[in-house]
Scaffold this motif. Sequence first.
Motif, PDB file in Angstrom:
ATOM      1  N   UNK A   1       0.814  -1.039  -0.126  1.00 44.66           N
ATOM      2  CA  UNK A   1       0.119  -0.004  -0.097  1.00 44.66           C
ATOM      3  C   UNK A   1       0.883   1.158   0.053  1.00 44.66           C
TER       4      UNK A   1
ATOM      5  N   UNK B   1       0.040   4.808  -0.233  1.00 42.46           N
ATOM      6  CA  UNK B   1      -0.246   6.011   0.853  1.00 42.46           C
ATOM      7  C   UNK B   1      -0.313   5.719   2.099  1.00 42.46           C
TER       8      UNK B   1
ATOM      9  N   UNK C   1      -5.238   7.645   6.026  1.00 40.74           N
ATOM     10  CA  UNK C   1      -5.788   8.605   6.266  1.00 40.74           C
ATOM     11  C   UNK C   1      -7.308   8.490   6.123  1.00 40.74           C
TER      12      UNK C   1
ATOM     13  N   UNK D   1     -11.067   9.448   4.911  1.00 39.31           N
ATOM     14  CA  UNK D   1     -11.281   9.748   3.728  1.00 39.31           C
ATOM     15  C   UNK D   1     -13.007  10.449   3.730  1.00 39.31           C
TER      16      UNK D   1
ATOM     17  N   UNK E   1       1.881   8.812  -2.412  1.00 37.00           N
ATOM     18  CA  UNK E   1       2.555   7.719  -2.509  1.00 37.00           C
ATOM     19  C   UNK E   1       3.918   7.799  -2.127  1.00 37.00           C
TER      20      UNK E   1
ATOM     21  N   UNK F   1      -4.929  -7.557  -1.103  1.00 34.72           N
ATOM     22  CA  UNK F   1      -4.310  -6.298  -1.369  1.00 34.72           C
ATOM     23  C   UNK F   1      -3.371  -6.327  -0.102  1.00 34.72           C
ATOM     24  N   UNK F   2      -4.066  -6.229   1.004  1.00 34.06           N
ATOM     25  CA  UNK F   2      -2.875  -6.014   2.220  1.00 34.06           C
ATOM     26  C   UNK F   2      -3.644  -6.249   3.593  1.00 34.06           C
TER      27      UNK F   2
ATOM     28  N   UNK G   1     -14.455   1.000   2.111  1.00 34.17           N
ATOM     29  CA  UNK G   1     -15.752   1.400   1.318  1.00 34.17           C
ATOM     30  C   UNK G   1     -16.025   0.414   0.443  1.00 34.17           C
TER      31      UNK G   1
ATOM     32  N   UNK H   1      -9.883  -0.076   1.122  1.00 35.54           N
ATOM     33  CA  UNK H   1      -9.620   0.798   2.005  1.00 35.54           C
ATOM     34  C   UNK H   1      -9.376   2.146   1.292  1.00 35.54           C
ATOM     35  N   UNK H   2      -9.822   3.245   1.619  1.00 36.97           N
ATOM     36  CA  UNK H   2      -9.690   4.597   1.001  1.00 36.97           C
ATOM     37  C   UNK H   2      -8.292   4.763   0.360  1.00 36.97           C
ATOM     38  N   UNK H   3      -7.131   4.480   0.987  1.00 37.90           N
ATOM     39  CA  UNK H   3      -6.014   4.710   0.327  1.00 37.90           C
ATOM     40  C   UNK H   3      -5.597   3.803  -0.593  1.00 37.90           C
ATOM     41  N   UNK H   4      -6.229   2.726  -1.034  1.00 38.50           N
ATOM     42  CA  UNK H   4      -5.731   1.801  -2.167  1.00 38.50           C
ATOM     43  C   UNK H   4      -5.810   2.658  -3.540  1.00 38.50           C
ATOM     44  N   UNK H   5      -4.979   2.454  -3.925  1.00 37.29           N
ATOM     45  CA  UNK H   5      -4.687   3.073  -5.512  1.00 37.29           C
ATOM     46  C   UNK H   5      -5.539   2.177  -6.400  1.00 37.29           C
TER      47      UNK H   5
ATOM     48  N   UNK I   1       4.369   5.296  -9.670  1.00 41.73           N
ATOM     49  CA  UNK I   1       3.694   5.761  -8.945  1.00 41.73           C
ATOM     50  C   UNK I   1       3.567   7.157  -8.612  1.00 41.73           C
TER      51      UNK I   1
ATOM     52  N   UNK J   1      -2.101   5.182 -11.205  1.00 45.04           N
ATOM     53  CA  UNK J   1      -1.638   5.146  -9.811  1.00 45.04           C
ATOM     54  C   UNK J   1      -1.708   6.554  -9.096  1.00 45.04           C
TER      55      UNK J   1
ATOM     56  N   UNK K   1      -7.510   7.173  -6.419  1.00 38.84           N
ATOM     57  CA  UNK K   1      -7.829   6.363  -5.592  1.00 38.84           C
ATOM     58  C   UNK K   1      -8.992   5.536  -5.937  1.00 38.84           C
TER      59      UNK K   1
ATOM     60  N   UNK L   1     -11.546   4.380  -4.453  1.00 37.13           N
ATOM     61  CA  UNK L   1     -12.866   4.527  -3.863  1.00 37.13           C
ATOM     62  C   UNK L   1     -13.237   5.714  -5.089  1.00 37.13           C
TER      63      UNK L   1
END
Lengths: 287, 174
Positions: A1, A3, A6, A8, A42, B8-9, B18, B34-38, B57, B76, B79, B81
Amino acid sequence: MKPPVFEYRDPRSLDEALGLLNEYGDDSSILAGGQSLIPLLNLRLARPDYVIDINKVPGLDTIEVLPGCVRVGALTRIRRLERDPKIRAVAPALSDAFQNIAHPQIRSRTTIGGNISHADPSSELPGVLAAYDGRVQLTSSSGSRWVSWSDFFVTVFTTTRESNELLTAVEFPTDQNFSYEFEEIARRPGDYPLAGVCAGISLDGSQVRAARLSAIAIADRPIRMTAAESALVGVDISNAAVRQAASQAAAAEINPMDDEHGSAAFRRGLVSTLVKRTLDRLAGVPS
Amino acid sequence: MTSLYEEVTQVPDGVPTRRVTITVNGQKRTVDVEPRLLLAHLIRQGLKLTGTHTGCDTTNCGACTVLFDGRPIKSCTMLAVQADGHKVETVEGMGTASELHPIQEGFKEEHGLQCGFCTPGMMLAAKALLEKNPNPTEDEVRWALSGNLCRCTGYQNIVKAVLWAADKMRDQQA
């Protein structure tokens, strides 16, 4: 991952967005096109507690060509702006500048408000806004204010926007019979420019009534080259020696820095060349 | 529904996710993210569509280019979401091994790839161009591909491949 973690938030109205900014302020980052913020996330150079995604806020993606100005809502994407025939008709140099911003994929996402409020001194739009003597609208829960470009940009990535404010619109004046030209030099198309110039003149016949010249990627914020502007006022633009003198005045008054992309002397030469080229075009003379 | 928790993680306890629904290559996919997932990582790791590559990235290289509602973007720097309710097209949606898209055929015919890492992004940037401009000049092709880096070919054959595809697609239309 990539970033950092945070929270959102994706507000559905301007009021909701401004309320969130009021609450989270400095602990938050505003996500618009994401072409600066997401790379920073990132790389973990930015670590906001909250990301406020304004993409679902309605009414911020407007293009208005009004008598005397082009007014653009903050969420309007560069891809749309660069293709807009109404803007091309009244402000062709502005359209040229939009086309020079990064690459097609990036222009699909980049918003005018994000680009300008990021205040990257190498970015085209802050410099173009300076040449047009434009202004930005900052809105908070307690109301809106218009701020001129010169009071907005402070230094690299720094503006006078308060942490509870959102940049909601950008205005490029198109009155006073000014004609503009924009040109930049970059190593590859779409790269940040090594230098860029936006030049505007208002003519009475061939006599210059007023001139506005801005330089991009030369200082820590967009600058106007006032010595070169003064050198142009009252002179006959069709005289090549006059345009040459203005380009030399521009080179003399700027203070570019050395960096890994080019020396100060090199950048000074680029600005001089760009001032000459843009003025030649404004005079109707092929460079 | 696919859960991306494991794929993913590992999402730490208490980190909210979400639920998003994205139309990928014409197929609706609903996932919890997760919101930070690209978006690039959702496509590759979550949806297992590994044709979309990630290089930098930071919006430089263009290897992760996909079409978002028909427009080229770098996945990249979006997000996952943010793609909720939108359409995404990846290289897997272009053609099949037995029935190549004309752009894929062009890359084959004109030797438009060597290592192939940049190729999916190149082809999607080209597709976005040809859908808007079926008869581009060489300069217009180069401009459209300016956000995609290739470290092998020197670009000549990539440009030829796109022009080859443009010809073929115009013939098919005629």
